[in-house]
Enzyme design. Structure first.
Site, PDB file in Angstrom:
ATOM      1  N   ASP A 232     -28.684 -18.277   0.521  1.00 32.22           N
ATOM      2  CA  ASP A 232     -28.067 -18.029   1.826  1.00 32.22           C
ATOM      3  C   ASP A 232     -28.131 -16.519   2.049  1.00 32.22           C
ATOM      4  OD1 ASP A 232     -26.597 -18.197   4.193  1.00 32.22           O
ATOM      5  OD2 ASP A 232     -24.682 -18.093   3.142  1.00 32.22           O
TER       6      ASP A 232
ATOM      7  N   GLU B  27     -31.833 -20.762   3.746  1.00 32.07           N
ATOM      8  CA  GLU B  27     -31.249 -21.007   5.057  1.00 32.07           C
ATOM      9  C   GLU B  27     -31.901 -20.091   6.082  1.00 32.07           C
ATOM     10  OE1 GLU B  27     -26.909 -20.197   6.768  1.00 32.07           O
ATOM     11  OE2 GLU B  27     -26.939 -21.810   5.260  1.00 32.07           O
TER      12      GLU B  27
ATOM     13  N   ASP C 100     -20.543 -18.010   0.578  1.00 30.55           N
ATOM     14  CA  ASP C 100     -21.994 -17.840   0.691  1.00 30.55           C
ATOM     15  C   ASP C 100     -22.713 -18.525  -0.469  1.00 30.55           C
ATOM     16  OD1 ASP C 100     -22.089 -16.193   3.108  1.00 30.55           O
ATOM     17  OD2 ASP C 100     -21.085 -14.698   1.887  1.00 30.55           O
TER      18      ASP C 100
END
Length: 186
Positions: free
Chosen positions: A30, A89, A161
């Protein structure tokens, strides 16, 4: 598993999957310039196992130096864990253009760190990851982390995260399994 502040794992926290198990290891990332979550998940015989996870938090005001730190840490992680694939992501709609550009640059660093090791990268929209884990694309980060912990059978307690990164890895492993089943059935 407690969250990690650095990319240096403790040897006794790493899973030791057998190469004969025929599984696959995925690193989920992420990306962010302030905090990048990462998580390594292994699937063998349909069972998902948390290998390691943490967050990278580059210090300082110099953006280029933060990106350099992020690259070095991710490059070392990918080298250490030798994942078969990566799930990263995508950048979501940011509140302003400058933020979107910074997120895009952090994401580019993550892609480059994987590519430097020859690791294939799969891209996922945040809403796609949330829907795969929680059932709705509008789930909040706490819901995502909770479901990741449930799916992996661990306690959780990591940075949000990190939970998002693990969710990307789990989403990829699920999509991979469904794709394989579709090819076998059709």
């Amino acid at each position: 598993m407690p969250p990690r502040k650095s990319a240096s794992p403790a040897p006794d926290t790493l899973a030791s999957p057998s190469p004969a198990a025929g599984g696959v290891t995925v690193i989920g990332i992420d990306p962010g310039s302030q905090c990048t979550g990462w998580g390594v998940v292994r699937e063998a015989s349909g069972v998902l196992t948390l290998v390691d996870c943490g967050a990278i938090r580059p210090k300082g005001d110099d953006f280029a130096a933060r990106l350099g730190h992020l690259f070095r840490e991710l490059h070392a992680l990918v080298g250490r864990h030798a994942p078969d694939e990566a799930a990263i992501e995508n950048v979501h709609a940011a509140r302003n253009v400058a933020t979107a550009l910074k997120l895009g640059q952090a994401r580019g660093v993550a892609v480059a760190a994987c590519a430097a090791h020859g690791v294939a990268v799969a891209d996922y929209q945040p809403s796609e990851i949330k829907k795969a884990l929680v059932g709705t694309g509008g789930a909040d980060k706490e819901q995502v982390s909770f479901m990741v912990a449930r799916v992996l059978g661990v306690k959780g307690g990591w940075a949000l995260d990190t939970g998002d990164a693990l969710a990307a890895a789990v989403c990829h492993l699920n999509a991979r399994r469904l794709s394989r089943l579709a090819r076998l059935g059709g």
